[in-house]
Design an enzyme around this catalytic site. Structure first.
Site, mmCIF file in Angstrom:
data_model
loop_
_atom_site.group_PDB
_atom_site.id
_atom_site.type_symbol
_atom_site.label_atom_id
_atom_site.label_comp_id
_atom_site.label_asym_id
_atom_site.label_seq_id
_atom_site.Cartn_x
_atom_site.Cartn_y
_atom_site.Cartn_z
ATOM 1 N N PRO A 214 0.827 -1.208 0.000
ATOM 2 C CA PRO A 214 0.000 0.000 0.000
ATOM 3 C C PRO A 214 0.862 1.258 0.000
ATOM 4 O O PRO A 214 2.052 1.185 0.341
ATOM 5 C CB PRO A 214 -0.776 -0.104 1.320
ATOM 6 N N THR A 217 4.137 2.804 2.720
ATOM 7 C CA THR A 217 4.683 1.775 3.606
ATOM 8 C C THR A 217 6.206 1.726 3.566
ATOM 9 O O THR A 217 6.815 0.905 4.240
ATOM 10 C CB THR A 217 4.134 0.386 3.246
ATOM 11 N N THR A 220 9.803 3.220 -1.434
ATOM 12 C CA THR A 220 10.877 4.074 -1.943
ATOM 13 C C THR A 220 12.042 4.093 -0.967
ATOM 14 O O THR A 220 13.208 4.000 -1.355
ATOM 15 C CB THR A 220 10.354 5.514 -2.139
ATOM 16 N N HIS A 434 -25.437 11.346 19.657
ATOM 17 C CA HIS A 434 -24.949 10.420 18.616
ATOM 18 C C HIS A 434 -23.631 9.774 19.064
ATOM 19 O O HIS A 434 -23.492 8.552 19.051
ATOM 20 C CB HIS A 434 -24.753 11.203 17.312
ATOM 21 N N GLU A 435 -22.720 10.593 19.510
ATOM 22 C CA GLU A 435 -21.403 10.067 19.906
ATOM 23 C C GLU A 435 -21.512 9.192 21.145
ATOM 24 O O GLU A 435 -20.883 8.146 21.232
ATOM 25 C CB GLU A 435 -20.404 11.207 20.163
ATOM 26 N N HIS A 438 -22.639 5.741 20.351
ATOM 27 C CA HIS A 438 -21.537 4.836 19.959
ATOM 28 C C HIS A 438 -20.798 4.344 21.202
ATOM 29 O O HIS A 438 -20.575 3.162 21.386
ATOM 30 C CB HIS A 438 -20.481 5.579 19.122
ATOM 31 N N ASP A 511 -21.116 6.142 9.268
ATOM 32 C CA ASP A 511 -21.328 4.935 10.094
ATOM 33 C C ASP A 511 -22.061 3.877 9.282
ATOM 34 O O ASP A 511 -21.712 2.699 9.321
ATOM 35 C CB ASP A 511 -22.200 5.261 11.317
HETATM 36 P P1 ADP Z 1 5.926 4.379 -0.633
HETATM 37 O O1 ADP Z 1 7.024 4.456 -1.616
HETATM 38 O O2 ADP Z 1 5.672 2.990 -0.140
HETATM 39 O O3 ADP Z 1 4.652 5.058 -1.029
HETATM 40 P P2 ADP Z 1 7.711 5.975 0.918
HETATM 41 O O4 ADP Z 1 8.891 5.078 0.937
HETATM 42 O O5 ADP Z 1 7.746 7.095 -0.025
HETATM 43 O O6 ADP Z 1 6.392 5.131 0.671
HETATM 44 O O7 ADP Z 1 7.464 6.482 2.393
HETATM 45 C C1 ADP Z 1 7.124 7.803 2.684
HETATM 46 C C2 ADP Z 1 7.693 8.212 4.008
HETATM 47 O O8 ADP Z 1 7.108 7.455 5.058
HETATM 48 C C3 ADP Z 1 9.158 7.938 4.118
HETATM 49 O O9 ADP Z 1 9.897 9.017 3.667
HETATM 50 C C4 ADP Z 1 9.358 7.736 5.616
HETATM 51 O O10 ADP Z 1 9.519 8.958 6.262
HETATM 52 C C5 ADP Z 1 8.056 7.145 6.057
HETATM 53 N N1 ADP Z 1 8.123 5.686 6.166
HETATM 54 C C6 ADP Z 1 7.385 4.798 5.485
HETATM 55 N N2 ADP Z 1 7.682 3.555 5.839
HETATM 56 C C7 ADP Z 1 8.647 3.628 6.771
HETATM 57 C C8 ADP Z 1 9.370 2.656 7.542
HETATM 58 N N3 ADP Z 1 9.151 1.355 7.412
HETATM 59 N N4 ADP Z 1 10.295 3.113 8.387
HETATM 60 C C9 ADP Z 1 10.525 4.417 8.536
HETATM 61 N N5 ADP Z 1 9.885 5.373 7.862
HETATM 62 C C10 ADP Z 1 8.938 5.004 6.986
#
Ligand code: ADP
Length: 626
Positions: A214, A217, A220, A434-435, A438, A511
Site C-alpha cells: 500500500p 509503507t 521508496t 450520537h457520539e 456509539h 457509520d
Molecule cells: P511508498 O514508496 O511505499 O509510497 P515511501 O517510501 O515514499 O512510501 O514512504 C514515505 C515516508 O514514510 C518515508 O519518507 C518515511 O519517512 C516514512 N516511512 C514509510 N515507511 C517507513 C518505515 N518502514 N520506516 C521508517 N519510515 C517510513
C-alpha cells in the site's frame, strides 16, 4: 514476442521513410532535372525554332553550334552575363543547306557532341540517385534528432525527471519494521558489493525486484536503503514520467535511462508507480499505443542489459494485479517483495525511528500510540510525530508530550479541530447523543474495543464529533462476535438519535457505510451468515489500495446477498436501540456531561457509566428488598 514487436515497429518506420524519400525525390527530379542540368553546365537555355536558328546564322549572331543526335545547341555571340551563359537549342534536322551555311561562315565554331554511355550513367546518378541519397540522409538526421536526446522539437528530449543520487545516505536502520522485505533485499546488496562472488559460481543475479504494498509503507525508502547500503548511485523516476502525448517518447526515455545507468554501473534504477507503464497490454484496462511502446522498450532493455555489470532495477507498485505478465516473468521483475502495512511492532519501531531526533518528555508512551494507530502506514506515523512536534511548539513547550501525540493521531485520522465552526444548541445535543450512543454500546457489548476519548468539537475532515476507540492489544483475527459488536457500535449513533429525538440526521452516513461494508464482507467473504453459509460470493481485487471487491455470483444470488445484508443491519440496529433504551439514564448523563465539556476521556466516561449503573443496581436491590 516483445522483441518482435519492437523489430516490427522499426521496420514499419523505415518503410515509411523510404516512401517519403521516394516521392520527394521523384517530384524533385521531375521538376528540377532541367534546372539542375543547366546549373551544372552553367547555362540558362531555352528552345527556339529551326527557322530562328537559321535566321541567327544568317545574321551572324551565332558563336558556337553543337550537334548531337537529337538536338542542336546554339551559343549566341552576345552574352549579357559572364557567369551565366545563355544558350538555345532546337531539334536536329538533317539539312545540307544549313551545313553549308555554317561551313561558309568561319566565325562560327561547329562541333558535334561525343555521346558516350558514361555521360548517361553520370546523368542518371546526378538526376536520380544523388537527390535520393541526400534526402535519405536528411530525413535520417531529423528522425534521430526527434527521437534521440536533445530533440529538435524538444519532444524526444529526455526531460523526464531522472533523479540521480550519488549517495542516498539511507540505510536499513532507517527503515523500521519490514524485516521480511529487508531480508529479501539483503542479497541484492551483497551482489552489488561483490558481483564476482556470484558470477564465478555461475549464478545469475535477479535483474529486477518489484516492491508491492500500500502507499506510504516505505517502498521508496527501502529501495534507497538498498542503494545506500551497497554504496551505489540511485536513479529514480516515476512510471508516469515516461508517458507523454507523443508515441515513441516514452520508449526513448527508457533507452536514455538505461544508457545513463549503464554508464554509472553498478547502480540501482528505481521506477516508482510502475503500473503507469506496466499495465497489462490486453484491452481489459484500455489500450494505449504510447504506453505499450514504452513497456515494450522497457522489456527489451531489461532483456538486453548485462546484469553482471551491476545494474539492478527496482520498481514499486500498489496494483500488482494490473501488471503485464511479461514484466513479471523470470529474468525481469522476478522477485516480488511485499512491503505491507506495519503490525504493532513495526509501528512502534517506525515511531521510534522518527522520534529519534524529536525531544520528548517522560509522559510519552509510544506503545500506546502504536496501539492506537492500527492500520496506519509508515508515512502516517512519520506525520503523526511531526504534527505532535509542531503542536508542542505552538503551545510553547520545549518537548512533545503524550497529549500532543494523541492529538496528532486524531488530526491524521479525523483532521484538525475546527474551532470556528459553532454548532447550535440543538445540533450540539444531537451530535453529543450520537457520539455517546456509539460510546455506550462499546461498554455494553462484550467484544467491543474500549473508548479512549469522546469529543463534539468539529474536525476538518467533515466529522462533527468523534469517538476514539483503542484496542487492548493488536489483533490479527476478528471473531464473528467482534464484527457484530463493531456493527452495533457503528449503528449506535443513529439509534440514539431515534430514541432521544425521534428523528434521523445526516451525521450517520459514514457509520452506515462502514457498517454495511462489514456486514457485506461477513456474508460474501467470511462465511458468517446462515443464508449462504461458507459460500464465497466476492473476491478482493486491489488488495493494497481500497480493497475493492468484485462479485462472482449470479445476479439472483447478488440480490439475495443484498437482502441478507439488509436483514442483518436491521437486526443489529434493533439490538443497538434496545441496549440504549435499557440504559437511557446513562445515555442522558454522559451526553449532558459531554455537552458541557465538549471533550471527555474514556476514563471520565466509564466513571459516569459506573456511577449510574451503581445507583441503578442499588435501586434494584432496594426494590428487591422491599
Ligand atoms: P511508498 O514508496 O511505499 O509510497 P515511501 O517510501 O515514499 O512510501 O514512504 C514515505 C515516508 O514514510 C518515508 O519518507 C518515511 O519517512 C516514512 N516511512 C514509510 N515507511 C517507513 C518505515 N518502514 N520506516 C521508517 N519510515 C517510513
Amino acid at each position: 514476442m516483445d522483441n518482435n514487436d519492437r523489430k516490427d515497429n522499426k521496420k514499419g518506420f523505415n518503410i515509411g521513410r523510404f516512401m517519403i524519400v521516394l516521392i520527394v525525390a521523384l517530384v524533385l527530379t521531375y521538376f528540377g532535372s532541367t534546372f539542375l542540368k543547366s546549373c551544372i553546365k552553367n547555362y540558362t537555355t531555352s528552345e527556339i525554332t529551326y527557322t530562328k536558328f537559321i535566321q541567327m546564322v544568317k545574321n551572324n549572331e551565332v558563336k558556337e553550334v553543337e550537334y548531337s543526335s537529337t538536338r542542336i545547341t546554339i551559343v549566341p555571340k552576345e552574352q549579357k552575363n559572364d557567369k551565366m551563359k545563355i544558350s538555345y537549342y532546337t531539334g536536329y534536322i538533317y539539312d545540307e543547306e544549313t551545313f553549308k551555311l555554317l561551313k561558309d561562315n568561319p566565325d562560327i565554331q561547329v562541333s558535334a557532341a561525343v555521346e558516350e554511355n558514361k555521360s548517361g550513367v553520370m546523368d542518371f546518378i546526378l538526376m536520380y540517385i544523388l537527390p535520393f541519397i541526400l534526402i535519405w540522409l536528411l530525413l535520417g538526421f531529423l528522425a534521430r534528432k526527434m527521437s534521440g536526446s536533445g530533440g529538435m522539437l524538444g519532444v524526444g528530449k529526455s526531460n523526464a525527471k531522472i533523479y540521480k543520487e550519488q549517495k542516498t545516505g539511507v540505510t536499513f536502520a532507517d527503515v523500521a519494521g519490514q524485516d521480511e522485505a529487508k531480508e529479501s533485499v539483503r542479497e541484492i546488496v551483497d551482489f552489488l558489493h561483490n558481483p564476482a562472488k556470484y558470477t564465478e559460481i555461475g549464478a545469475k543475479l535477479p535483474k529486477g525486484a518489484l516492491l508491492v504494498g500500500p502507499p506510504g509503507t516505505g517502498k521508496t525508502l527501502l529501495a534507497k536503503a538498498v542503494a545506500g547500503e551497497a554504496g551505489v548511485p540511485f536513479f529514480s523516476l516515476s512510471g508516469s514520467d515516461f508517458v507523454e502525448m507523443f508515441v515513441g517518447v516514452g520508449a526513448s526515455r527508457v533507452r536514455d535511462l538505461f544508457k545513463q545507468a549503464q554508464q554509472s554501473a553498478p547502480c540501482i534504477i528505481f521506477i516508482d508507480e510502475i503500473d503507469a507503464i506496466g499495465k497489462s497490454r490486453d484491452s481489459r484496462y484500455g489500450g494505449n499505443d504510447e504506453r505499450e511502446q514504452t513497456l515494450n522498450q522497457l522489456l527489451a532493455e531489461m532483456d538486453g542489459f548485462d546484469s553482471s555489470k551491476g545494474v539492478l532495477i527496482m520498481a514499486a507498485t500498489n496494483r500488482p494485479e494490473v501488471l503485464d505478465k511479461a514484466l513479471l516473468r523470470p529474468g525481469r521483475f522476478d522477485r516480488r517483495i511485499i512491503v505491507d502495512k506495519p503490525d504493532l511492532k513495526g509501528r512502534l519501531e517506525t515511531l521510534r525511528v522518527h522520534s529519534k531526533d524529536v525531544r520528548m518528555d517522560d509522559t510519552v508512551d509510544l506503545d500506546a500510540i502504536a496501539l492506537a494507530t492500527a492500520g496506519a502506514v509508515g508515512s502516517d506515523l512519520a506525520n503523526i510525530i511531526n504534527e505532535a512536534a509542531i503542536n508542542a511548539v505552538k503551545c510553547r513547550r520545549i518537548a512533545v508530550n503524550q497529549e500532543d501525540l494523541f492529538e496528532s493521531v486524531e488530526v491524521v485520522i479525523a483532521g484538525k479541530e475546527k474551532k470556528d465552526r459553532i454548532l447550535g444548541e440543538e445540533e450540539k445535543r444531537m451530535v453529543a447523543y450520537h457520539e455517546v450512543g456509539h460510546a455506550l454500546i462499546t461498554c455494553l457489548m462484550k467484544h467491543a474495543e474500549p473508548v479512549q476519548k469522546i469529543t463534539i468539537v468539529p474536525r476538518t475532515m467533515g466529522s462533527l464529533g468523534y469517538t476514539m476507540q483503542v484496542p487492548e492489544e493488536e489483533k490479527f483475527l476478528q471473531t464473528k462476535d467482534e464484527l457484530i459488536a463493531r456493527i452495533v457500535t457503528l449503528l449506535g449513533g443513529r439509534a440514539a438519535e431515534e430514541i432521544v429525538f425521534n428523528t434521523a440526521t445526516s451525521g450517520a452516513s459514514n457509520d452506515i457505510e462502514r457498517a454495511t461494508k462489514i456486514a457485506r464482507t461477513m456474508v460474501s467473504q467470511l462465511g458468517m451468515s446462515e443464508e449462504f453459509g461458507l459460500m464465497g460470493l466476492e473476491t478482493v481485487e486491489n488488495q493494497y489500495l481500497d480493497g475493492r471487491s468484485v462479485l462472482n455470483c449470479s445476479d439472483k444470488t447478488a440480490s439475495r446477498l443484498d437482502e441478507e445484508v439488509n436483514r442483518m443491519l436491521k437486526e443489529y440496529y434493533e439490538k443497538a436501540k434496545s441496549l440504549l433504551s435499557e440504559n437511557i439514564m446513562c445515555l442522558d448523563r454522559v451526553a449532558e456531561y459531554l455537552i458541557e465539556k465538549e471533550t471527555i476521556t474514556g476514563k471520565e466516561f466509564m466513571e459516569i457509566v459506573n456511577q449510574v449503573k451503581g445507583t441503578d443496581e442499588n435501586k434494584e436491590a432496594e426494590a428487591d428488598n422491599d
